[in-house]
Enzyme design. Structure first.
Site, PDB file in Angstrom:
ATOM      1  N   PHE A  48       0.787   1.874 -11.808  1.00 46.24           N
ATOM      2  CA  PHE A  48       1.897   1.031 -12.277  1.00 46.24           C
ATOM      3  C   PHE A  48       3.266   1.648 -12.018  1.00 46.24           C
ATOM      4  CE2 PHE A  48      -1.619  -0.691 -14.784  1.00 46.24           C
ATOM      5  CZ  PHE A  48      -1.419  -2.055 -14.590  1.00 46.24           C
ATOM      6  N   LEU A  49       3.310   2.748 -11.270  1.00 47.07           N
ATOM      7  CA  LEU A  49       4.624   3.386 -11.087  1.00 47.07           C
ATOM      8  C   LEU A  49       5.539   2.551 -10.198  1.00 47.07           C
ATOM      9  CD1 LEU A  49       4.908   4.775  -8.048  1.00 47.07           C
ATOM     10  CD2 LEU A  49       3.438   6.486  -9.036  1.00 47.07           C
ATOM     11  N   SER A  50       6.838   2.798 -10.320  1.00 45.59           N
ATOM     12  CA  SER A  50       7.821   2.134  -9.455  1.00 45.59           C
ATOM     13  C   SER A  50       8.416   3.173  -8.520  1.00 45.59           C
ATOM     14  CB  SER A  50       8.975   1.578 -10.281  1.00 45.59           C
ATOM     15  OG  SER A  50       8.566   0.505 -11.042  1.00 45.59           O
ATOM     16  N   LYS A 106      -3.588  -5.885 -12.510  1.00 45.33           N
ATOM     17  CA  LYS A 106      -2.524  -5.297 -11.696  1.00 45.33           C
ATOM     18  C   LYS A 106      -1.822  -6.384 -10.874  1.00 45.33           C
ATOM     19  CE  LYS A 106       0.071  -2.767  -9.304  1.00 45.33           C
ATOM     20  NZ  LYS A 106       1.157  -1.909  -9.708  1.00 45.33           N
ATOM     21  N   LEU A 107      -2.597  -7.273 -10.275  1.00 48.62           N
ATOM     22  CA  LEU A 107      -1.988  -8.346  -9.482  1.00 48.62           C
ATOM     23  C   LEU A 107      -1.147  -9.245 -10.385  1.00 48.62           C
ATOM     24  CD1 LEU A 107      -4.959  -9.477  -7.187  1.00 48.62           C
ATOM     25  CD2 LEU A 107      -3.081  -7.919  -6.653  1.00 48.62           C
ATOM     26  N   LEU A 113       6.145  -9.804 -13.023  1.00 46.06           N
ATOM     27  CA  LEU A 113       7.453  -9.144 -12.874  1.00 46.06           C
ATOM     28  C   LEU A 113       8.305  -9.883 -11.839  1.00 46.06           C
ATOM     29  CD1 LEU A 113       6.411  -5.358 -12.844  1.00 46.06           C
ATOM     30  CD2 LEU A 113       7.552  -6.591 -14.684  1.00 46.06           C
ATOM     31  N   SER A 136      19.676 -10.658  -8.774  1.00 47.66           N
ATOM     32  CA  SER A 136      19.901  -9.958  -7.512  1.00 47.66           C
ATOM     33  C   SER A 136      19.824 -10.937  -6.356  1.00 47.66           C
ATOM     34  CB  SER A 136      18.856  -8.861  -7.318  1.00 47.66           C
ATOM     35  OG  SER A 136      17.594  -9.441  -7.069  1.00 47.66           O
ATOM     36  N   CYS A 143       5.242  -4.336  -2.370  1.00 50.33           N
ATOM     37  CA  CYS A 143       4.127  -4.776  -3.215  1.00 50.33           C
ATOM     38  C   CYS A 143       4.216  -6.198  -3.758  1.00 50.33           C
ATOM     39  CB  CYS A 143       3.959  -3.791  -4.359  1.00 50.33           C
ATOM     40  SG  CYS A 143       3.371  -2.206  -3.742  1.00 50.33           S
ATOM     41  N   LYS A 206      15.726  -1.099  -3.054  1.00 45.75           N
ATOM     42  CA  LYS A 206      16.324  -0.797  -4.351  1.00 45.75           C
ATOM     43  C   LYS A 206      16.918   0.603  -4.255  1.00 45.75           C
ATOM     44  CE  LYS A 206      12.959   0.851  -7.347  1.00 45.75           C
ATOM     45  NZ  LYS A 206      11.788   0.741  -8.214  1.00 45.75           N
TER      46      LYS A 206
HETATM   47  N1  LIG Z   1       4.595   2.235  -3.453  1.00 45.95           N
HETATM   48  C1  LIG Z   1       4.481   2.090  -4.755  1.00 45.95           C
HETATM   49  O1  LIG Z   1       5.429   2.336  -5.517  1.00 45.95           O
HETATM   50  C2  LIG Z   1       3.207   1.629  -5.375  1.00 45.95           C
HETATM   51  C3  LIG Z   1       2.133   1.307  -4.602  1.00 45.95           C
HETATM   52  N2  LIG Z   1       0.991   0.845  -5.181  1.00 45.95           N
HETATM   53  C4  LIG Z   1      -0.170   0.512  -4.365  1.00 45.95           C
HETATM   54  O2  LIG Z   1      -0.640   1.709  -3.744  1.00 45.95           O
HETATM   55  C5  LIG Z   1      -1.123   1.405  -2.440  1.00 45.95           C
HETATM   56  C6  LIG Z   1      -0.430   2.254  -1.430  1.00 45.95           C
HETATM   57  O3  LIG Z   1       0.951   1.957  -1.472  1.00 45.95           O
HETATM   58  P1  LIG Z   1       1.980   2.753  -0.565  1.00 45.95           P
HETATM   59  O4  LIG Z   1       1.661   4.202  -0.671  1.00 45.95           O
HETATM   60  O5  LIG Z   1       3.349   2.284  -0.942  1.00 45.95           O
HETATM   61  O6  LIG Z   1       1.620   2.172   0.861  1.00 45.95           O
HETATM   62  P2  LIG Z   1       1.752   2.866   2.292  1.00 45.95           P
HETATM   63  O7  LIG Z   1       1.807   1.705   3.243  1.00 45.95           O
HETATM   64  O8  LIG Z   1       2.834   3.871   2.303  1.00 45.95           O
HETATM   65  O9  LIG Z   1       0.388   3.626   2.483  1.00 45.95           O
HETATM   66  C7  LIG Z   1      -0.784   2.940   2.752  1.00 45.95           C
HETATM   67  C8  LIG Z   1      -1.653   3.838   3.626  1.00 45.95           C
HETATM   68  O10 LIG Z   1      -2.924   3.198   3.797  1.00 45.95           O
HETATM   69  C9  LIG Z   1      -3.296   3.284   5.161  1.00 45.95           C
HETATM   70  N3  LIG Z   1      -4.188   2.148   5.426  1.00 45.95           N
HETATM   71  C10 LIG Z   1      -3.863   0.849   5.476  1.00 45.95           C
HETATM   72  N4  LIG Z   1      -4.935   0.107   5.761  1.00 45.95           N
HETATM   73  C11 LIG Z   1      -5.978   0.967   5.863  1.00 45.95           C
HETATM   74  C12 LIG Z   1      -7.351   0.802   6.154  1.00 45.95           C
HETATM   75  N5  LIG Z   1      -7.880  -0.392   6.354  1.00 45.95           N
HETATM   76  N6  LIG Z   1      -8.133   1.904   6.175  1.00 45.95           N
HETATM   77  C13 LIG Z   1      -7.606   3.113   5.942  1.00 45.95           C
HETATM   78  N7  LIG Z   1      -6.306   3.333   5.675  1.00 45.95           N
HETATM   79  C14 LIG Z   1      -5.509   2.272   5.647  1.00 45.95           C
HETATM   80  C15 LIG Z   1      -1.988   3.199   5.920  1.00 45.95           C
HETATM   81  O11 LIG Z   1      -2.123   3.751   7.211  1.00 45.95           O
HETATM   82  C16 LIG Z   1      -1.062   4.039   5.020  1.00 45.95           C
HETATM   83  O12 LIG Z   1      -1.117   5.398   5.341  1.00 45.95           O
HETATM   84  C17 LIG Z   1      -0.929  -0.096  -2.242  1.00 45.95           C
HETATM   85  O13 LIG Z   1      -2.124  -0.765  -2.590  1.00 45.95           O
HETATM   86  C18 LIG Z   1       0.168  -0.427  -3.221  1.00 45.95           C
HETATM   87  O14 LIG Z   1       0.098  -1.771  -3.622  1.00 45.95           O
HETATM   88  C19 LIG Z   1       0.879   0.698  -6.512  1.00 45.95           C
HETATM   89  C20 LIG Z   1       1.912   1.014  -7.337  1.00 45.95           C
HETATM   90  C21 LIG Z   1       3.154   1.524  -6.826  1.00 45.95           C
HETATM   91  O1  LIG Z   2       2.718  -2.161  -7.508  1.00 47.56           O
HETATM   92  C1  LIG Z   2       3.763  -1.638  -7.204  1.00 47.56           C
HETATM   93  O2  LIG Z   2       4.022  -1.216  -6.101  1.00 47.56           O
HETATM   94  C2  LIG Z   2       4.893  -1.547  -8.182  1.00 47.56           C
HETATM   95  O3  LIG Z   2       5.749  -2.665  -7.878  1.00 47.56           O
HETATM   96  C3  LIG Z   2       6.933  -2.708  -8.632  1.00 47.56           C
HETATM   97  O4  LIG Z   2       7.697  -1.520  -8.402  1.00 47.56           O
HETATM   98  P1  LIG Z   2       8.660  -1.339  -7.118  1.00 47.56           P
HETATM   99  O5  LIG Z   2       8.241  -2.294  -6.042  1.00 47.56           O
HETATM  100  O6  LIG Z   2       8.685   0.102  -6.808  1.00 47.56           O
HETATM  101  O7  LIG Z   2      10.115  -1.719  -7.593  1.00 47.56           O
HETATM  102  P2  LIG Z   2      10.771  -2.625  -8.729  1.00 47.56           P
HETATM  103  O8  LIG Z   2      11.663  -1.784  -9.516  1.00 47.56           O
HETATM  104  O9  LIG Z   2       9.788  -3.462  -9.435  1.00 47.56           O
HETATM  105  O10 LIG Z   2      11.703  -3.565  -7.840  1.00 47.56           O
HETATM  106  C4  LIG Z   2      11.154  -4.487  -6.909  1.00 47.56           C
HETATM  107  C5  LIG Z   2      12.266  -5.373  -6.352  1.00 47.56           C
HETATM  108  O11 LIG Z   2      12.799  -6.223  -7.349  1.00 47.56           O
HETATM  109  C6  LIG Z   2      14.199  -6.049  -7.438  1.00 47.56           C
HETATM  110  N1  LIG Z   2      14.596  -6.203  -8.866  1.00 47.56           N
HETATM  111  C7  LIG Z   2      14.009  -5.467  -9.822  1.00 47.56           C
HETATM  112  C8  LIG Z   2      14.363  -5.617 -11.139  1.00 47.56           C
HETATM  113  C9  LIG Z   2      15.364  -6.541 -11.489  1.00 47.56           C
HETATM  114  O12 LIG Z   2      15.740  -6.721 -12.650  1.00 47.56           O
HETATM  115  N2  LIG Z   2      15.929  -7.280 -10.511  1.00 47.56           N
HETATM  116  C10 LIG Z   2      15.564  -7.134  -9.198  1.00 47.56           C
HETATM  117  O13 LIG Z   2      16.099  -7.829  -8.328  1.00 47.56           O
HETATM  118  C11 LIG Z   2      14.464  -4.639  -6.915  1.00 47.56           C
HETATM  119  O14 LIG Z   2      15.778  -4.480  -6.486  1.00 47.56           O
HETATM  120  C12 LIG Z   2      13.454  -4.568  -5.802  1.00 47.56           C
HETATM  121  O15 LIG Z   2      13.938  -5.185  -4.642  1.00 47.56           O
HETATM  122  C13 LIG Z   2       6.569  -2.771 -10.133  1.00 47.56           C
HETATM  123  O16 LIG Z   2       7.759  -2.710 -10.922  1.00 47.56           O
HETATM  124  C14 LIG Z   2       5.660  -1.628 -10.548  1.00 47.56           C
HETATM  125  O17 LIG Z   2       5.239  -1.812 -11.903  1.00 47.56           O
HETATM  126  C15 LIG Z   2       4.444  -1.619  -9.631  1.00 47.56           C
HETATM  127  O18 LIG Z   2       3.614  -0.528  -9.914  1.00 47.56           O
END
Ligand SMILES: NC(=O)C1=CN([C@@H]2O[C@H](COP(=O)(O)OP(=O)(O)OC[C@H]3O[C@@H](n4cnc5c(N)ncnc54)[C@H](O)[C@@H]3O)[C@@H](O)[C@H]2O)C=CC1
Ligand SMILES: O=C(O)[C@H]1O[C@H](OP(=O)(O)OP(=O)(O)OC[C@H]2O[C@@H](n3ccc(=O)[nH]c3=O)[C@H](O)[C@@H]2O)[C@H](O)[C@@H](O)[C@@H]1O
Length: 331
Positions: A48-50, A106-107, A113, A136, A143, A206
């Site tokens: 759930f991190l951002s 999670k979805l 949000l 915004s 995501c 962001k």
């Molecule tokens: N970025 C975020 O702040 C957050 C991300 N998540 C979730 O965590 C997951 C990863 O997110 P990110 O690190 O941001 O994505 P990312 O795109 O940076 O990393 C995804 C990695 O998975 C690999 N990949 C993709 N398809 C694959 C496959 N079929 N087999 C093996 N490897 C594969 C890619 O090459 C890449 O290295 C996603 O499911 C995202 O929704 C959840 C919460 C926060």
């Molecule tokens: O599954 C994920 O990847 C994560 O997706 C979001 O986190 P994140 O995408 O890092 O960023 P947010 O802070 O949620 O912002 C998303 C977008 O909404 C916009 N936003 C956010 C908040 C707001 O009040 N208004 C607004 O326009 C931001 O600027 C940005 O473009 C969720 O907040 C996390 O809880 C979740 O874990």
């Protein structure tokens, strides 16, 4: 025994995945290792991190959600994972459930949000809670859109067409928000930005990140470039190479806000970086063409102060000034 311990493996799913992925993982693992007598328990422990606050969110999570199979081995695996989190997360913040509920939660969380952001963008009522609700130019990031589309797919596949359409609308409203912003810029500047220089301040989706995946800046910039404007882009974290790749063209990317705004006709704030609040707007104004416009897509600037300097200001969610009211509004 040590031997049997090695034969029970717990696999923890952290990524946001389609519902029932844990079941698929289990089947694949079991079919590939059956002969070795290894048993698997798959847990869903969505993240759930951002971005930008990842470490704080990790150290101090609102909640930790753990889903697992409800059989005795599954419940034991859940307890093992809980015991790891218990080192720094209070017990009452840990929620346990079955596998698909954790995956679906999670979805649903992300869809909710995003829906709230689209709602505030449509209503722009400043009285509605300030926590996680800033109007915004549109939400971005890797995501929200992907997770909503994932939810739409599950709804559609279960015959819930109306529910699927509801969630699809969140994405449509977000797209509308971006195109409406572009229209606002164009109509305010005498119905064309062709040949004019516009400074883009902020490109990341962001603040506190260099991530540009699905950033609203891409659509806004492409919209303006479609009307032949000359963009000069500055973001404190995003590289020139990344911006040019995202826009699939050789736009001008510069090293600071003053360079970006020099001789510009307008400024668009597309990311809420704090440093944009502290720019010397008087000197920026002095170096711009007149009338000088500011379009604050993040609602971070002191509108009154800018208007005093002489700027014509549009800020998301705030009342329009007379100049803008007099311009034909298409959006
Ligand atoms: N970025 C975020 O702040 C957050 C991300 N998540 C979730 O965590 C997951 C990863 O997110 P990110 O690190 O941001 O994505 P990312 O795109 O940076 O990393 C995804 C990695 O998975 C690999 N990949 C993709 N398809 C694959 C496959 N079929 N087999 C093996 N490897 C594969 C890619 O090459 C890449 O290295 C996603 O499911 C995202 O929704 C959840 C919460 C926060
Ligand atoms: O599954 C994920 O990847 C994560 O997706 C979001 O986190 P994140 O995408 O890092 O960023 P947010 O802070 O949620 O912002 C998303 C977008 O909404 C916009 N936003 C956010 C908040 C707001 O009040 N208004 C607004 O326009 C931001 O600027 C940005 O473009 C969720 O907040 C996390 O809880 C979740 O874990």
């Amino acid at each position: 025994s040590v031997e049997s311990w090695f034969k029970l493996k717990i696999v923890v799913e952290k990524s946001t995945v389609p519902v029932r992925t844990a079941e698929a993982i289990e089947k694949i693992l079991c079919h590939n290792t059956n002969s070795k007598g290894i048993k698997y328990q798959i847990l869903s422990n969505p993240e759930f991190l951002s971005e930008g606050t990842a470490i704080q969110d990790f150290l101090n999570p609102d909640r930790v959600l753990i889903g697992g199979s409800q059989c005795p081995e599954g419940l034991e695996a859940i307890q093992k994972l809980k015991a790891i989190y218990a080192h720094w997360v209070p017990e009452d913040r840990m929620i346990t459930t079955n596998l698909w509920s954790a995956e679906l939660s999670k979805l649903a969380d992300n869809a909710f949000l995003a829906q709230r952001i689209s709602s505030i963008n449509a209503i722009k009522n400043t009285k509605i809670g300030p926590k996680f609700l800033n109007a915004s130019v549109g939400f971005g990031g890797s995501c929200f859109q992907k997770d909503i589309l994932n939810l739409v797919y599950i709804c559609d596949s279960n015959g819930l067409t109306e529910v699927a359409n509801y969630w699809k609308q969140v994405i449509k409203v977000n797209d509308y928000q971006k195109s409406r912003f572009v229209k606002r810029v164009v109509t305010s500047m005498f119905n064309t930005v062709s040949g004019k220089k516009i400074a883009i301040l902020g490109f990341a989706f962001k603040k506190h990140t260099s991530d540009t995946r699905k950033t609203p800046a891409i659509d806004v910039c492409k919209g303006l470039l479609g009307d032949n404007t000359c963009l000069s882009i500055y973001d404190p974290c995003v590289t020139e190479e990344q911006i040019q790749k995202d826009l699939s063209m050789d736009v001008s990317v510069v090293g600071d806000a003053y360079e970006a705004t020099k001789d510009a006709h307008g400024i668009c704030i597309l990311t809420e970086w704090d440093e944009f609040k502290n720019i010397d707007y008087q000197s920026v104004y002095d170096n711009m063409h007149k009338p000088a416009f500011v379009f604050d897509g993040r609602n971070i600037l002191n509108v009154d102060k800018l208007r005093e300097i002489g700027f014509i200001v549009y800020s998301i969610g705030r009342p329009l000034e007379q100049w803008l009211k007099n311009m034909p509004q298409q959006a």
